[in-house]
Enzyme design. Structure first.
Site, mmCIF file in Angstrom:
data_model
loop_
_atom_site.group_PDB
_atom_site.id
_atom_site.type_symbol
_atom_site.label_atom_id
_atom_site.label_comp_id
_atom_site.label_asym_id
_atom_site.label_seq_id
_atom_site.Cartn_x
_atom_site.Cartn_y
_atom_site.Cartn_z
ATOM 1 N N VAL A 1 0.823 -1.198 0.000
ATOM 2 C CA VAL A 1 0.000 0.000 0.000
ATOM 3 C C VAL A 1 0.867 1.261 0.000
ATOM 4 O O VAL A 1 0.490 2.296 -0.540
ATOM 5 C CB VAL A 1 -0.959 0.012 1.217
ATOM 6 C CG1 VAL A 1 -1.850 1.239 1.203
ATOM 7 C CG2 VAL A 1 -1.820 -1.252 1.234
ATOM 8 N N ASN B 1 3.378 4.174 -0.745
ATOM 9 C CA ASN B 1 3.859 4.831 -1.969
ATOM 10 C C ASN B 1 5.360 5.077 -1.920
ATOM 11 O O ASN B 1 5.923 5.265 -0.847
ATOM 12 C CB ASN B 1 3.137 6.173 -2.159
ATOM 13 C CG ASN B 1 1.758 5.988 -2.759
ATOM 14 O OD1 ASN B 1 1.563 5.153 -3.631
ATOM 15 N ND2 ASN B 1 0.807 6.765 -2.292
ATOM 16 N N ARG C 1 -12.143 6.459 -6.875
ATOM 17 C CA ARG C 1 -12.190 7.923 -6.911
ATOM 18 C C ARG C 1 -12.844 8.404 -8.208
ATOM 19 O O ARG C 1 -13.675 9.314 -8.199
ATOM 20 C CB ARG C 1 -10.773 8.493 -6.780
ATOM 21 C CG ARG C 1 -10.228 8.432 -5.366
ATOM 22 C CD ARG C 1 -8.801 8.928 -5.286
ATOM 23 N NE ARG C 1 -8.330 8.942 -3.902
ATOM 24 C CZ ARG C 1 -7.053 8.956 -3.550
ATOM 25 N NH1 ARG C 1 -6.104 8.955 -4.483
ATOM 26 N NH2 ARG C 1 -6.714 8.972 -2.275
ATOM 27 N N HIS D 1 0.718 4.535 -10.439
ATOM 28 C CA HIS D 1 -0.133 5.251 -9.493
ATOM 29 C C HIS D 1 0.425 6.654 -9.303
ATOM 30 O O HIS D 1 1.420 6.853 -8.621
ATOM 31 C CB HIS D 1 -0.162 4.510 -8.153
ATOM 32 C CG HIS D 1 -1.018 5.162 -7.116
ATOM 33 N ND1 HIS D 1 -2.349 5.440 -7.317
ATOM 34 C CD2 HIS D 1 -0.729 5.593 -5.868
ATOM 35 C CE1 HIS D 1 -2.850 6.012 -6.226
ATOM 36 N NE2 HIS D 1 -1.885 6.124 -5.332
#
Length: 211
Positions: free
Chosen positions: A23, A25, A56, A80
């Protein structure tokens, strides 16, 4: 990287049969790092990004159209971040293309907002990162794996020839079940979409090179 390396060392020691969902970054690069360090099959190492970005985008489409997010399906590929590739051709409301409800100009604006969704939330929160939608996205992924649900979700996967890429971690649609990432779904992209995907991959490769 130092923090992740120490965590991976503990995973190898205490949970050698596990499936890892990254998860943290930069999630593409760190997913690759975990795969690199463990030497595990790519099915057992994946990252959470596409589920979050797609949710989103679905929320932005819901705000624009008034439809429930439960009926909205979106697809976001690539790295991402700013170079992600929302594929609007595969975005629908109960199977109906969003182009039936939203103008091309507004769709482009929604795509841009999706790419910058994380930064928008950070600017609003000011003193903390986003955690509600990422948490819900992790729950969806864990549920798909732990309950063998065979869900098709966009996740960060190690590619092995799909989308013309290899030895890289990128956001793509994949099948999640008790084996982890069971398979990558290789969508037929238009020339423009493929070009954006390659551009996104070049950014991820540059960061992987820093490892």
């Amino acid at each position: 990287v130092q923090v992740i390396d120490s965590i991976v060392a503990d995973i190898l020691k205490y949970a050698p049969e596990s499936v890892v969902i990254m998860v943290t970054n930069p999630v593409d690069v760190l997913t690759y790092r975990v795969w690199q360090l463990t030497g595990w099959p790519r099915q057992r190492v994946l990252g959470q990004a596409g589920v979050l970005d797609a949710s989103r985008m679905a929320a932005f489409i819901a705000l624009e159209t008034g439809f429930s997010t439960r009926d909205i399906t979106t697809m976001v590929l690539g790295g991402h971040g700013d170079s992600m590739v929302p594929v609007t051709r595969f975005c629908t409301v109960n199977g109906i293309p969003i182009s039936q409800f939203i103008s091309e100009k507004r769709i482009e604006e929604i795509v841009d907002r999706t790419r910058n969704g994380g930064a928008e939330i950070l600017a609003l929160r000011k003193i903390s990162s986003a955690y509600d939608a990422p948490g819900a996205s992790v729950v969806a992924m864990v549920g798909a794996i732990s309950r063998n649900r065979n869900r098709l979700l966009p996740c960060v996967c190690i590619l092995d020839g799909e989308y013309g890429e290899k030895d890289i971690a990128m956001g793509v649609p994949c099948l999640l079940n008790e084996h982890g990432m069971s398979r990558v779904v290789d969508l037929p992209l238009t020339e423009e979409e493929a070009a954006m995907f390659r551009e996104s991959a070049s950014h991820v490769r540059a960061d992987i090179g820093l490892l």
